[in-house]
Design a protein around this motif. Structure first.
Motif, short mmCIF file in Angstrom:
data_model
loop_
_atom_site.label_atom_id
_atom_site.label_comp_id
_atom_site.label_asym_id
_atom_site.label_seq_id
_atom_site.Cartn_x
_atom_site.Cartn_y
_atom_site.Cartn_z
N UNK A 4 0.85 -1.19 0.00
CA UNK A 4 0.00 0.00 0.00
C UNK A 4 0.88 1.23 0.00
N UNK A 22 0.34 5.61 -1.01
CA UNK A 22 -0.52 6.64 -1.61
C UNK A 22 0.28 7.92 -1.82
N UNK A 23 -0.04 8.62 -2.90
CA UNK A 23 0.63 9.88 -3.16
C UNK A 23 -0.35 11.03 -3.03
N UNK A 60 -10.08 9.54 -1.72
CA UNK A 60 -9.10 9.11 -0.73
C UNK A 60 -9.33 9.86 0.60
N UNK A 72 -12.55 8.65 2.62
CA UNK A 72 -12.74 7.25 3.02
C UNK A 72 -12.27 7.01 4.45
N UNK A 125 -9.56 4.14 5.07
CA UNK A 125 -8.26 4.18 4.36
C UNK A 125 -8.20 3.07 3.32
N UNK A 126 -9.28 2.92 2.60
CA UNK A 126 -9.32 1.86 1.60
C UNK A 126 -8.80 2.33 0.25
N UNK A 127 -8.53 3.62 0.12
CA UNK A 127 -8.14 4.14 -1.20
C UNK A 127 -6.74 4.75 -1.14
N UNK A 128 -5.90 4.32 -2.06
CA UNK A 128 -4.60 4.97 -2.27
C UNK A 128 -4.68 5.71 -3.60
N UNK A 129 -3.98 6.81 -3.69
CA UNK A 129 -3.87 7.50 -4.97
C UNK A 129 -2.52 7.09 -5.57
N UNK A 156 -8.43 -1.01 -1.76
CA UNK A 156 -8.06 -2.18 -0.97
C UNK A 156 -9.36 -2.76 -0.41
#
Ligand SMILES: Cc1cc2nc3c(=O)[nH]c(=O)nc-3n(C[C@H](O)[C@H](O)[C@H](O)COP(=O)(O)OP(=O)(O)OC[C@H]3O[C@@H](n4cnc5c(N)ncnc54)[C@H](O)[C@@H]3O)c2cc1C
Ligand code: SF4
Ligand code: SF4
Lengths: 180, 606, 389
Positions: free
Chosen positions: A158, A160-161, B54, B57, B60-64, B84
């Protein structure tokens, strides 16, 4: 309503009377007269129903505010009795003799905030938590995130940016506000 | 015991003859309801990578994440949401907040795999069978998690505004500013598009916090003209604000203005607290427009002694002589300039390089030169008779008005052009009491002027005649007047797919007479103050510079910026050019400090 | 029956002396946490003398997920996705009360259409929940036909939820500011059809389950709640109404559209498991009627959400309130305190099971026998997650 409040003010040291909405008022009373006031409200003023007992942690002021929510079915009025106690170790008079469910609330408050209600039955029996070895978890200083970071692993892969930072790196690395 | 109670339960057998509730069929083939919150769909071409999904949520299920298919560009961060499913609870908040409405949910809910990593996927990029499902949860029409409409700016009504040069836009009240600031989703996509890369979300945040001093500090990081830009900026940032995709973009410009308006000029020194340690270097700047003064500010902060040479008698360049005061009151421009000057910037007014001092001299006397002389020569219409005495240039009319002179336009005025200068000239003419006709070659929609400007000029009574091509200027019977012959134009589609071209219709010609014609079709540079040799050294082409990295010209010591060196020709670009040139000059003057960071791609220079 | 509900000295809340387990006279038996007769993950620590219960202690904690704490760490919009989990079979009461508390403190007026849609949603929830409960009550006495019917039929109601809200269980439909969407096309027609079927089913259930000598034999006289227990034990909802008290928040302190709906509070006079069951059967029918009224009256256009601030940085002004609604089991309430920040300062969720499953259950269990425990427990209609939050 006003009559009741006047009566209460005459006999008790109540303050911070706050009409939250029609049908609901809160007031504050010192710890030592709280039990008598609540008994009085139950027996003479028609507040026969205990909606709940709960606690608010004002960690910044070092106090717990206990809230006894009482309801009068006839006047359809709800009265919230607030009692401040010291966060660190101050005890509160138990009201388990007034309502059958009161000891359950007190047992919960014991577990979740660490408040002691001397004489309240089964006070130290586990309520929701079994084998809990941390500080009482509803206290504000208990950090749920740190707790779960410590206990549970993270999924691999995991990452993220931040859109803005990503764009700067990609599009204008040499421009924009200079970091001091 | 009652007999009925004994027999009644046997009624149960009746059900044997009824249609059963259950039926045998594969469990997988029952589609979810049309609005079912199933697996995510992202229409990745529509997604702008704002990251609001992001942010909202709670799991924290979303990453960019960067994806090969998209690169960062104007209005798109190039990132895309990656899910995720070990964490998602299918609440759909991400769908509700999605600024582009690109994120949706399908009504698919069955997905079986033995590999847990499969449930970590980039919607719309990784191929999934439900990506094109017609059904599934969408944000309902009329449901919003942020206000889609902006807070209206109070404006003088047109019948009042034409009476004077009083500022038309009245500014937000604190309550209005807070409401407008609330609409920002803090994605920061605008930051890349702002030529100066201002910290837009941060200063908007400071409004929500009511901390205007912080807001001012944030703005000065990248722009020493916030009072000005808060009023007249071309606000490219707003054109990419994702809030504007489904609603109206955040009024970034008005919020900037609001912050400056809250802070007293007297407090600037204390708030900005620019500490200057003299470096011993001397830098010359030609032109006290926004480009020159922005460079002056950032160079001064680095401790360099800065001298600005300005041909005119006041500072501000086109902001002073071009932009009319009903859009940018002098006091606000002065607020910006005064602070820059207060840091010890030396401005030599009425000093024209090439006349009063030679350019060569500067090269000798100073460690570096920054040149930002702007565009001051009106372009020709290239039609017969345009040298008629009653044909005025828009720049001249505006400069006269700005300096308190009467431009002598008369009562009937035609303005030629469709850009901002034309709108300004037209609206200024209205304020001088003239009836104004604007002739423009193409359609109103094609006008390069800001849509708001066009709208306001119409409201103020300017009559726009689109698709009108000037053909010839002729003398009118009255020597105080002038005639213009113009023809109607048809828009013809460009076979190559370019923008449609106006074609003159010879059979539909008109001739009208006016007290004056104001030509405002563009302007060019005046670089005659540079010797032929200098011009060659500086590699000037078509009257413009093509600067290299850090705005450096072909001459090592000379940096260039502003309208003479960029294609955007607006204040904010000039400001950034000045800032960037200051970085370059700093590198030139203190090369040692940069040797280590030469390859550092964070590029923090100063 | 005279209804003296007041507190009297005669009632003794003292904990019974723990039986002397070393005497060899007793057997200790754990019922639950995994047991078909338990209404969710909860356990009873029973001490038996023969097959008679001499002491009962309720143990909870199997479903404690710290919701109240979580809410203090999440933004106001994020919380609405969390609260539905506090009572699995009746998530919408949490959605409504959470939203309503936030709205009350921040002064948000919910549009008319949303008010009706919320009301209908809550009544649909009551119907679904009661259907499941009826099955549970029948099953707890060993009769498994009715649970098959009601659970299957509940799924039809869940189909309606799925259409209306996008989900079957955790609907997340009622949100601060209003609801998330209007009704889908053709919903009314399908809803009416399902209501009709439900009515028919309830008639069948009445014949099979209620007019049933076995059910009667096992439920009548079991778990009698006398009126004088009601207030001292904090008993609410059907458990209180079955002993004759006409108390229903929908009627007494109407919220949402209840003051515009035509209905009467139902109360009974058989304060035992049978009487409560029969009361709930009638309330299920009443719920169908209310859903129909909502279908009649709910506006089909207009806004269903109030103008909202940007939820990404929504700060709710400092305030305090207690809001409540009549869920299937009585008074469900949200006490909320805010401090002007982006996070709620405190939420206390008050579910009826808190007392019904502990203080009341522990008392009523004593003297019954082991076979009746499951039936007794279901007859109090308790949901453990709302105790633990
Ligand atoms: C009518 C009009 C309206 C506009 N409206 C907007 C708007 O709404 N928003 C926006 O962002 N931009 C607007 N612009 C554009 C904006 O004003 C310019 O992009 C900006 O001023 C350019 O800054 P600069 O520093 O490059 O040059 P300028 O502002 O043109 O300044 C150049 C300065 O150099 C001086 N100078 C020139 N030659 C010499 C010399 N040889 N020696 C000494 N000094 C010299 C000039 O006197 C002048 O002061 C407008 C322009 C005009 C003309
Ligand atoms: S549906 Fe909810 S939980 Fe899932 S990614 Fe979206 S916001 Fe997060
Ligand atoms: S909110 Fe929508 S537009 Fe923004 S990144 Fe997420 S999916 Fe893309």
């Amino acid at each position: 309503m006003n009559e009741l409040l006047e009566r209460l003010q005459r006999h008790f040291d109540v303050n911070n009377i706050n009409v939250l909405k029609p049908g609901m008022t809160t007031l504050k009373i010192g710890k030592d007269s709280a039990e008598i006031l609540i008994r009085e409200l139950r027996d003479r003023e028609g507040y026969t129903h205990l909606n709940f007992i709960t606690c608010i942690d004002y960690i910044e002021d070092g106090i717990f505010t206990l809230v006894y929510m009482l309801h009068n079915y006839d006047s359809k009025h709800t009265l919230g009795v607030h009692v401040d106690i010291d966060r660190e170790g101050e005890e509160m008079t138990s009201i388990h003799t007034l309502w059958a469910q009161a000891w359950t609330y007190q047992r919960e408050l014991r577990e979740m905030y660490g408040i002691n209600f001397p004489g309240s039955p089964r006070l130290d029996e586990d309520f929701c938590l079994e084998g809990w070895d941390q500080i009482p978890p509803m206290r504000r200083e208990f950090d749920t995130r740190a707790f779960s970071e410590e206990r549970f692993g993270h999924r691999e892969g995991r990452h993220s940016e931040v859109p803005r930072v990503h764009m700067k790196m990609e599009l204008y690395p040499k421009r924009g506000g200079d970091e001091e | 015991m009652n007999l009925r109670d004994l027999l009644s339960p046997f009624f149960v057998w009746q059900r044997a003859f009824e249609k059963p509730y259950t039926s045998i069929r594969p469990t997988i083939d029952r589609p979810g309801a049309p609005a079912y919150r199933g697996f995510h769909i992202n229409v990745s071409e529509e997604c702008v990578g704002c990251g609001s999904c992001h942010s909202i949520c709670q799991n924290h299920a979303i990453d960019m994440v960067p994806v090969a298919e998209f690169e960062g560009r104007t209005g798109d961060s190039g990132l895309r949401p990656r899910f995720d499913y070990g964490r998602c609870c299918w609440c759909g908040l991400c769908v509700d907040i999605c600024t582009a409405a690109s994120l949706r949910m399908s009504n698919e809910y069955a997905w079986i795999s033995e590999d847990p990593d499969e449930f970590h996927f980039t919607a719309g990029i990784d191929d999934k069978p439900w990506q094109n499902n017609e059904h599934g949860y969408r944000r309902a029409e009329g449901y919003h998690l942020y206000p889609p409409k902006r807070i209206e700016m109070e404006m003088l009504s047109p019948d009042v505004s034409v009476q004077s040069f009083e500022e038309v836009a009245r500014g937000y009240s604190e309550a209005q500013a807070k409401l407008e600031a609330d609409r920002c989703v803090e994605c920061g996509i605008c930051v890349a598009t702002c030529p100066a890369h201002m910290d837009v979300p941060d200063y908007i945040h400071s409004i929500r916090d009511g901390d205007y001093e912080k807001g001012l500090q944030l703005m000065y990081r990248t722009n020493p003209f916030p009072a000005t830009c808060g009023r007249i900026c071309t606000r490219r940032c707003e054109s990419v604000c994702p809030v504007g995709i489904l609603g109206e973009p955040v009024a970034i410009r008005w919020l900037k203005r609001f912050i400056v308006d809250q802070v007293d000029a007297q407090d600037y020194q204390r708030i900005l607290n620019d500490q200057i340690i003299e470096s011993g270097h001397r830098v010359a700047i030609i032109g006290a427009g926004p480009g020159g003064l922005s460079a002056a500010y950032y160079l001064r902060k680095k401790g360099h002694a800065v001298t600005v040479f300005e041909a005119g008698e006041t500072a501000g360049g086109m902001l002073r002589y071009g932009v009319p005061s009903y859009r940018l009151p002098d006091a606000d421009l002065d607020k910006d300039i005064a602070y820059i000057v207060s840091l010890g910037v030396d401005i030599r007014y009425n000093t024209r390089i090439g006349k009063d001092i030679e350019f060569e001299q500067l090269l000798q006397d100073y460690d570096a030169v920054f040149l930002s002389t702007g565009l001051s020569v009106p372009s020709n219409m290239r039609i017969q008779g345009e040298d008629h005495a009653r044909v005025l240039s828009g720049l001249q009319v505006l400069a006269d008005v700005a300096s308190g002179r009467d431009p002598g336009i008369g009562r009937q005025v035609a303005v030629i052009g469709g850009g901002n200068v034309a709108m300004d000239a037209a609206r200024v003419s209205r304020r001088l009491g003239a009836d104004v006709t604007i002739l423009y070659r193409r359609r109103i929609a094609d006008m390069p002027a800001d849509a708001e400007e066009i709208h306001e000029s119409q409201e103020e009574g300017c009559n726009i005649v689109p698709q009108a091509i000037p053909v010839e200027i002729t003398t009118a019977d009255n020597p105080q007047q002038v005639s213009i012959k113009w023809g109607e134009a048809e828009m013809v589609q460009d076979p190559k797919g370019g923008r449609p071209r106006p074609v003159l219709q010879e059979d539909r010609m008109h001739t009208d007479t006016y007290d004056c014609i104001i030509s405002a079709i563009g302007q060019g540079s005046d670089l005659d103050f540079l010797s032929k040799e200098n011009q060659q050294q500086l590699a000037i082409e078509w009257g413009k510079f093509t600067p290299g990295e850090y705005q450096q010209s072909a001459l090592q010591k000379v940096f260039v910026g502003g309208d003479v060196a960029n294609r955007t020709a607006d204040a904010i670009s000039a400001i950034e050019d000045g800032h960037h040139a200051a970085r370059g000059i700093e590198r030139l003057l203190n090369p040692d400090e940069f040797t280590t960071t030469q390859t550092d791609n964070t590029g923090e220079l100063t | 029956m005279t209804l003296s509900t007041g507190h009297s000295a005669a009632l003794d809340f003292a904990q019974p002396e723990p039986p002397d387990l070393s005497s060899g006279k007793y057997v200790k038996l754990w019922q639950g946490p995994q047991h078909p007769g338990i209404t969710g993950n909860m356990s009873l620590e029973l001490v038996l003398d023969g097959d008679t219960i001499v002491s009962c202690k309720t143990h909870v904690g199997y479903l404690h997920r710290g919701f109240e704490k979580l809410m203090e760490r999440r933004t106001f919009i994020q919380n609405f996705t969390v609260v539905c989990r506090i009572a699995v079979p009746e998530p919408t009461f949490n959605e409504y009360l959470y939203s309503h508390a936030v709205e009350e403190i921040s002064g948000i007026e919910v549009p008319e259409r949303a008010i009706w849609l919320r009301t209908m949603n809550l009544e649909m929830m009551r119907l679904a929940s009661f259907l499941m409960w009826i099955g549970g009550q029948s099953g707890a006495f060993g009769q498994y036909t009715v649970p098959n019917w009601t659970l299957a039929y509940r799924d039809y109601v869940l189909d309606l939820f799925e259409e209306m809200t996008g989900a079957r269980i955790y609907h997340m439909y009622i949100v601060p500011g209003g609801v998330r969407a209007g009704l889908p096309d053709g919903f009314e027609e399908r809803a009416r059809k399902i209501m009709k079927g439900a009515e028919k089913l309830l008639d069948q259930i009445e014949r099979v389950m209620f007019n049933n000598v076995v059910f009667k034999a096992r439920s009548k006289g079991l778990g009698i709640i006398t009126p004088d227990m009601v207030d001292p034990y904090g008993i609410v909802g059907p458990n209180a109404r079955a002993c004759g008290l006409a108390r229903d928040i929908r009627k007494d302190e109407p919220y949402l559209a209840y003051d515009r709906l035509d209905f009467e509070t139902i109360s009974g006079n058989e304060p035992d498991a049978y009487g409560r069951a029969y009361l709930r059967l009638q309330e299920t029918r009443q719920s169908i009627n209310l859903i129909r009224q909502c279908l009649d009256h709910a506006p089909t256009d207009g806004p269903f959400q109030a103008d909202m601030p940007n939820v990404l940085h929504w700060k709710v002004p400092a305030g305090e309130t207690y809001v409540k609604a009549e869920c299937t089991r009585g008074e469900y309430g949200y006490y909320m305190v805010t401090d002007g920040s982006e996070f709620v300062r405190r939420v206390h969720v008050r579910g009826p099971s808190y007392t019904h499953a502990i203080a009341v259950m522990e008392r009523l269990a004593v003297g019954t026998n082991i076979a009746d425990i499951a039936g007794l427990m279901v007859s109090l209609h308790t949901y453990p997650p709302e105790i633990e939050r």
